[in-house]
Design a protein around this motif. Structure first.
Motif, PDB file in Angstrom:
ATOM      1  N   GLY A 205       0.806  -1.203   0.000  1.00  0.00           N
ATOM      2  CA  GLY A 205       0.000   0.000   0.000  1.00  0.00           C
ATOM      3  C   GLY A 205       0.843   1.258   0.000  1.00  0.00           C
ATOM      4  N   TRP A 206       1.960   1.214   0.733  1.00  0.00           N
ATOM      5  CA  TRP A 206       2.782   2.410   0.886  1.00  0.00           C
ATOM      6  C   TRP A 206       4.154   1.997   1.382  1.00  0.00           C
ATOM      7  N   ALA A 207       5.174   2.696   0.931  1.00  0.00           N
ATOM      8  CA  ALA A 207       6.523   2.498   1.458  1.00  0.00           C
ATOM      9  C   ALA A 207       7.187   3.853   1.575  1.00  0.00           C
ATOM     10  N   ALA A 208       8.000   4.033   2.613  1.00  0.00           N
ATOM     11  CA  ALA A 208       8.632   5.323   2.833  1.00  0.00           C
ATOM     12  C   ALA A 208      10.005   5.150   3.464  1.00  0.00           C
ATOM     13  N   ARG A 209      10.926   6.006   3.044  1.00  0.00           N
ATOM     14  CA  ARG A 209      12.231   6.094   3.701  1.00  0.00           C
ATOM     15  C   ARG A 209      12.022   6.964   4.944  1.00  0.00           C
ATOM     16  N   ASN A 210      11.813   6.314   6.062  1.00  0.00           N
ATOM     17  CA  ASN A 210      11.499   7.030   7.290  1.00  0.00           C
ATOM     18  C   ASN A 210      12.621   7.994   7.676  1.00  0.00           C
ATOM     19  N   SER A 211      13.856   7.585   7.408  1.00  0.00           N
ATOM     20  CA  SER A 211      15.011   8.395   7.788  1.00  0.00           C
ATOM     21  C   SER A 211      15.123   9.675   6.969  1.00  0.00           C
ATOM     22  N   ALA A 212      14.327   9.820   5.888  1.00  0.00           N
ATOM     23  CA  ALA A 212      14.374  11.030   5.068  1.00  0.00           C
ATOM     24  C   ALA A 212      13.368  12.074   5.517  1.00  0.00           C
ATOM     25  N   LYS A 213      12.522  11.748   6.464  1.00  0.00           N
ATOM     26  CA  LYS A 213      11.531  12.708   6.934  1.00  0.00           C
ATOM     27  C   LYS A 213      12.213  13.799   7.770  1.00  0.00           C
ATOM     28  N   PRO A 214      11.605  14.973   7.834  1.00  0.00           N
ATOM     29  CA  PRO A 214      12.208  16.068   8.607  1.00  0.00           C
ATOM     30  C   PRO A 214      12.434  15.700  10.070  1.00  0.00           C
ATOM     31  N   GLY A 215      13.607  16.092  10.586  1.00  0.00           N
ATOM     32  CA  GLY A 215      13.905  15.916  12.000  1.00  0.00           C
ATOM     33  C   GLY A 215      14.326  14.530  12.400  1.00  0.00           C
ATOM     34  N   ARG A 216      14.493  13.619  11.424  1.00  0.00           N
ATOM     35  CA  ARG A 216      14.890  12.253  11.752  1.00  0.00           C
ATOM     36  C   ARG A 216      16.413  12.134  11.777  1.00  0.00           C
ATOM     37  N   ALA A 217      16.883  11.201  12.571  1.00  0.00           N
ATOM     38  CA  ALA A 217      18.309  10.905  12.639  1.00  0.00           C
ATOM     39  C   ALA A 217      18.470   9.391  12.655  1.00  0.00           C
ATOM     40  N   GLY A 218      19.709   8.928  12.474  1.00  0.00           N
ATOM     41  CA  GLY A 218      19.952   7.493  12.534  1.00  0.00           C
ATOM     42  C   GLY A 218      20.158   6.886  11.172  1.00  0.00           C
ATOM     43  N   PRO A 219      20.229   5.557  11.093  1.00  0.00           N
ATOM     44  CA  PRO A 219      20.557   4.862   9.852  1.00  0.00           C
ATOM     45  C   PRO A 219      19.418   4.871   8.841  1.00  0.00           C
ATOM     46  N   GLU A 220      19.728   4.369   7.655  1.00  0.00           N
ATOM     47  CA  GLU A 220      18.728   4.195   6.601  1.00  0.00           C
ATOM     48  C   GLU A 220      17.597   3.318   7.132  1.00  0.00           C
ATOM     49  N   ALA A 221      16.379   3.848   7.122  1.00  0.00           N
ATOM     50  CA  ALA A 221      15.249   3.133   7.723  1.00  0.00           C
ATOM     51  C   ALA A 221      14.036   3.236   6.808  1.00  0.00           C
ATOM     52  N   PHE A 222      13.380   2.105   6.564  1.00  0.00           N
ATOM     53  CA  PHE A 222      12.202   2.049   5.710  1.00  0.00           C
ATOM     54  C   PHE A 222      11.013   1.490   6.469  1.00  0.00           C
ATOM     55  N   VAL A 223       9.842   2.021   6.135  1.00  0.00           N
ATOM     56  CA  VAL A 223       8.564   1.458   6.574  1.00  0.00           C
ATOM     57  C   VAL A 223       7.828   1.004   5.320  1.00  0.00           C
ATOM     58  N   ILE A 224       7.405  -0.254   5.303  1.00  0.00           N
ATOM     59  CA  ILE A 224       6.676  -0.822   4.162  1.00  0.00           C
ATOM     60  C   ILE A 224       5.348  -1.352   4.680  1.00  0.00           C
ATOM     61  N   GLN A 225       4.259  -0.815   4.148  1.00  0.00           N
ATOM     62  CA  GLN A 225       2.927  -1.196   4.612  1.00  0.00           C
ATOM     63  C   GLN A 225       2.185  -1.964   3.530  1.00  0.00           C
ATOM     64  N   ALA A 226       1.631  -3.102   3.910  1.00  0.00           N
ATOM     65  CA  ALA A 226       0.867  -3.912   2.967  1.00  0.00           C
ATOM     66  C   ALA A 226      -0.483  -3.270   2.678  1.00  0.00           C
ATOM     67  N   SER A 227      -1.047  -3.625   1.536  1.00  0.00           N
ATOM     68  CA  SER A 227      -2.383  -3.146   1.190  1.00  0.00           C
ATOM     69  C   SER A 227      -3.414  -3.777   2.129  1.00  0.00           C
ATOM     70  N   PRO A 228      -4.588  -3.159   2.276  1.00  0.00           N
ATOM     71  CA  PRO A 228      -5.624  -3.754   3.119  1.00  0.00           C
ATOM     72  C   PRO A 228      -6.008  -5.175   2.702  1.00  0.00           C
ATOM     73  N   ASP A 229      -6.135  -5.407   1.400  1.00  0.00           N
ATOM     74  CA  ASP A 229      -6.544  -6.747   0.946  1.00  0.00           C
ATOM     75  C   ASP A 229      -5.490  -7.790   1.304  1.00  0.00           C
ATOM     76  N   TRP A 230      -4.214  -7.464   1.051  1.00  0.00           N
ATOM     77  CA  TRP A 230      -3.152  -8.428   1.376  1.00  0.00           C
ATOM     78  C   TRP A 230      -3.080  -8.640   2.881  1.00  0.00           C
ATOM     79  N   SER A 231      -3.192  -7.559   3.645  1.00  0.00           N
ATOM     80  CA  SER A 231      -3.145  -7.674   5.106  1.00  0.00           C
ATOM     81  C   SER A 231      -4.286  -8.541   5.620  1.00  0.00           C
ATOM     82  N   ARG A 232      -5.456  -8.379   5.043  1.00  0.00           N
ATOM     83  CA  ARG A 232      -6.614  -9.168   5.473  1.00  0.00           C
ATOM     84  C   ARG A 232      -6.395 -10.647   5.164  1.00  0.00           C
ATOM     85  N   ALA A 233      -5.827 -10.930   3.996  1.00  0.00           N
ATOM     86  CA  ALA A 233      -5.595 -12.323   3.601  1.00  0.00           C
ATOM     87  C   ALA A 233      -4.511 -12.987   4.441  1.00  0.00           C
TER      88      ALA A 233
END
Length: 323
Positions: A205-233
């Motif tokens: 459903g969505w993926a983001a480089r969390n470490s690129a958001k304003p005010g973030r620090a630390g290593p390369e970090a990603f959040v990957i979110q599944a779609s509702p249908d895949w999550s439900r299955a």
């Protein structure tokens, strides 16, 4: 009135702010250990150092006048900042998505790690019972407001207002599996990526480089979110299996094998996003005879702002009723 609000997310806190301004005494209870709700931020220690992930809502927008004013105040205080990667009108909390909720909660009496299990009539008022970190919860109130996901509201409301409960029961939140991964080297991917457009097979459903958001620090970090249908299955799959599957699909759709993560975990949100309304209804529910109310994004729509709008609407319905 002495008002107890069950749920200290954005909806409950928005209601609390307005009710306190009207002269009411407010206490909030929430089963979480701290502020955030669907705007939670998770922190973890990894071999690369401390890292944080916005594993709920990734960003929010502001369109209604009250919420625009609130976001402007947060921005002036350095609590939120624009994040153009998600869109020209996107904002994120700083240093984590939970920052606005944390700021609101700081002005209130909130009992964290506290679960409301029943609302009990006591004369013209209420008692809220449940568990407070292993101790029995039993607190009195003149009015009770419920500001948790719709499915959880239904059970609390049903013994007292079946119509409110039926409304809540009819709203089915979408689930979401979320993977949080930290890498020792950069990942060749955009800072934000919306699924369903690049042949992901309806998995992401969505993926983001969390470490690129304003005010973030630390290593390369990603959040990957599944779609509702895949999550439900795959709702009952184990976290390791889900993490491996989503990392593999994300690597495939961005066209590069992901580095081996230095840290990876997955979180299952059973009630991640409110359903889209088939037709508009009232943004909040209030029974003045019982002094029982309900609010939440499920009454308005699947946006962060919706919780704020609903909470403020419920406070307006209660108005200056001082018992």
């Amino acid at each position: 009135m002495q008002i107890v609000i069950v749920g200290a997310g954005l909806a409950g806190l928005a209601a609390a702010d307005a009710l306190m301004a009207a002269g009411h005494r407010v206490r909030l209870i929430d089963k979480a250990r701290g502020p955030g709700g669907r705007m939670s931020t998770r922190r973890a220690e990894t071999p690369l150092g401390a890292v944080q992930f916005d594993h709920g809502a990734q960003y929010f927008t502001a369109r209604t006048p009250d919420f625009v004013a609130q976001v402007d105040a947060w921005a002036a205080a350095g609590i939120v900042a624009p994040w153009p990667a998600a869109g020209p009108d996107a904002f994120v909390g700083v240093p984590g998505m939970n920052a606005p909720v944390r700021a609101l909660a700081a002005g209130h009496d909130v009992m964290w790690s506290t679960r409301a299990e029943a609302l009990v009539r006591a004369g013209a008022g209420w008692r809220v019972t449940g568990d407070a970190g292993g101790a029995a919860l039993d607190i009195a109130a003149d009015a009770v407001l419920v500001a948790v996901p719709a499915e959880q509201q239904a059970a609390l409301l049903a013994p007292h207002d079946p119509a409110f409960a039926a409304r809540a029961q009819a709203s089915r939140s979408a689930p979401c599996w979320t993977v949080m991964a930290a890498f020792a080297e950069p990942v060749a991917a955009p800072d934000s990526w919306r699924g369903g457009t690049d042949g992901d097979g309806g998995v992401i459903g969505w993926a983001a480089r969390n470490s690129a958001k304003p005010g973030r620090a630390g290593p390369e970090a990603f959040v990957i979110q599944a779609s509702p249908d895949w999550s439900r299955a795959h709702l009952e799959d184990d976290a390791d299996t889900v993490a491996a599957a989503l990392l593999a699909v994300f690597g495939a759709v961005i066209g590069t094998a992901l580095p081996v993560p230095a840290y990876v975990t997955a979180h299952r949100w059973r009630y991640a996003m409110a359903a889209r309304l088939a037709e508009p209804g009232p943004p909040a529910l209030w029974n003045p005879a019982l002094r029982l109310g309900a609010c939440g994004d499920w009454l308005v729509g699947p946006r962060v702002e919706s919780g704020f709008v609903s909470g403020r609407a419920l406070a307006a319905l209660i108005g200056g009723d001082h018992g």
